[in-house]
Design a protein around this motif. Sequence first.
Motif, short mmCIF file in Angstrom:
data_model
loop_
_atom_site.label_atom_id
_atom_site.label_comp_id
_atom_site.label_asym_id
_atom_site.label_seq_id
_atom_site.Cartn_x
_atom_site.Cartn_y
_atom_site.Cartn_z
N VAL A 12 0.84 -1.18 0.00
CA VAL A 12 0.00 0.00 0.00
C VAL A 12 0.88 1.24 0.00
N GLN A 13 0.40 2.31 -0.60
CA GLN A 13 1.13 3.56 -0.59
C GLN A 13 0.92 4.30 0.73
N ALA A 14 1.88 5.12 1.07
CA ALA A 14 1.77 5.92 2.28
C ALA A 14 0.47 6.70 2.29
N GLY A 15 -0.17 6.69 3.44
CA GLY A 15 -1.46 7.33 3.58
C GLY A 15 -2.64 6.40 3.39
N GLY A 16 -2.38 5.21 2.87
CA GLY A 16 -3.44 4.25 2.66
C GLY A 16 -3.77 3.48 3.92
N SER A 17 -4.71 2.55 3.77
CA SER A 17 -5.20 1.77 4.91
C SER A 17 -5.24 0.29 4.57
N LEU A 18 -5.09 -0.52 5.59
CA LEU A 18 -5.26 -1.96 5.50
C LEU A 18 -5.96 -2.44 6.76
N ARG A 19 -6.64 -3.57 6.64
CA ARG A 19 -7.21 -4.22 7.81
C ARG A 19 -6.74 -5.66 7.86
N LEU A 20 -6.05 -6.00 8.92
CA LEU A 20 -5.61 -7.36 9.14
C LEU A 20 -6.67 -8.12 9.94
N SER A 21 -6.84 -9.38 9.61
CA SER A 21 -7.77 -10.24 10.32
C SER A 21 -7.02 -11.44 10.87
N CYS A 22 -7.46 -11.91 12.01
CA CYS A 22 -6.88 -13.09 12.64
C CYS A 22 -8.02 -13.94 13.16
N VAL A 23 -8.20 -15.10 12.55
CA VAL A 23 -9.27 -16.02 12.93
C VAL A 23 -8.68 -17.12 13.81
N VAL A 24 -9.27 -17.31 14.96
CA VAL A 24 -8.84 -18.34 15.90
C VAL A 24 -9.78 -19.51 15.81
N SER A 25 -9.24 -20.70 15.60
CA SER A 25 -10.06 -21.90 15.49
C SER A 25 -9.41 -23.06 16.20
N GLY A 26 -10.20 -24.09 16.48
CA GLY A 26 -9.74 -25.27 17.16
C GLY A 26 -10.83 -25.85 18.04
N ARG A 27 -10.56 -26.98 18.63
CA ARG A 27 -11.59 -27.62 19.43
C ARG A 27 -11.80 -26.95 20.78
N THR A 28 -10.85 -26.14 21.20
CA THR A 28 -11.03 -25.43 22.45
C THR A 28 -12.12 -24.37 22.28
N SER A 29 -12.88 -24.18 23.32
CA SER A 29 -13.96 -23.21 23.31
C SER A 29 -13.66 -21.99 24.15
N SER A 30 -12.47 -21.92 24.71
CA SER A 30 -12.13 -20.83 25.60
C SER A 30 -11.84 -19.55 24.82
N ASN A 31 -12.03 -18.44 25.49
CA ASN A 31 -11.66 -17.15 24.94
C ASN A 31 -10.18 -16.89 25.24
N TYR A 32 -9.56 -16.06 24.42
CA TYR A 32 -8.13 -15.80 24.55
C TYR A 32 -7.83 -14.33 24.64
N ALA A 33 -6.78 -14.03 25.37
CA ALA A 33 -6.14 -12.74 25.24
C ALA A 33 -5.36 -12.73 23.93
N MET A 34 -5.37 -11.59 23.25
CA MET A 34 -4.76 -11.49 21.93
C MET A 34 -3.74 -10.37 21.88
N GLY A 35 -2.75 -10.57 21.03
CA GLY A 35 -1.77 -9.53 20.79
C GLY A 35 -1.43 -9.41 19.33
N TRP A 36 -1.10 -8.20 18.92
CA TRP A 36 -0.57 -7.95 17.58
C TRP A 36 0.89 -7.54 17.72
N PHE A 37 1.75 -8.22 16.99
CA PHE A 37 3.18 -7.95 16.99
C PHE A 37 3.63 -7.63 15.58
N ARG A 38 4.77 -6.97 15.47
CA ARG A 38 5.38 -6.76 14.16
C ARG A 38 6.89 -6.86 14.27
N GLN A 39 7.50 -7.24 13.15
CA GLN A 39 8.95 -7.39 13.11
C GLN A 39 9.46 -6.98 11.74
N ALA A 40 10.33 -5.99 11.73
CA ALA A 40 10.99 -5.55 10.51
C ALA A 40 12.36 -6.23 10.42
N PRO A 41 12.91 -6.37 9.20
CA PRO A 41 14.23 -6.99 9.05
C PRO A 41 15.28 -6.28 9.90
#
Length: 124
Positions: A12-41
């Motif tokens: 995307v060009q500077a000034g633009g927007s994006l939306r990231l999605s994270c879907v959690v699945s599995g047999r567990t039914s519990s709710n989770y604390a969530m975090g977003w991390f990032r790592q540049a080279p």
Amino acid sequence: QVQLVESGGGLVQAGGSLRLSCVVSGRTSSNYAMGWFRQAPGKERECVVAISRGGGITSYTDSVKGRFITSRDSAKNTVYLRMNNLKPEDTAVYYCAAADTYYSASNPDEYSYWGQGTQVTVSS
């Protein structure tokens, strides 16, 4: 047996927007604390923002304050990171992560489950 699947990254060009999605699945039914991390080279992984199981949001990166908004849709078991007014300095691989519980939300070691990462590249 928990899986996190990320989507929404791209170029995307500077000034633009994006939306990231994270879907959690599995047999567990519990709710989770969530975090977003990032790592540049050549940089350490940093926590951008975290959401507690109770819905509390804490930002750990001052440079994105007011531009990045995270939210949880419990019905879809999905967490979002909406990124507005993107800057080249935001270029990184972004990861979502889930924790059964944590004591220090910004510490990657507290998270048991990780998404595959999605590349966000912001051009001038």
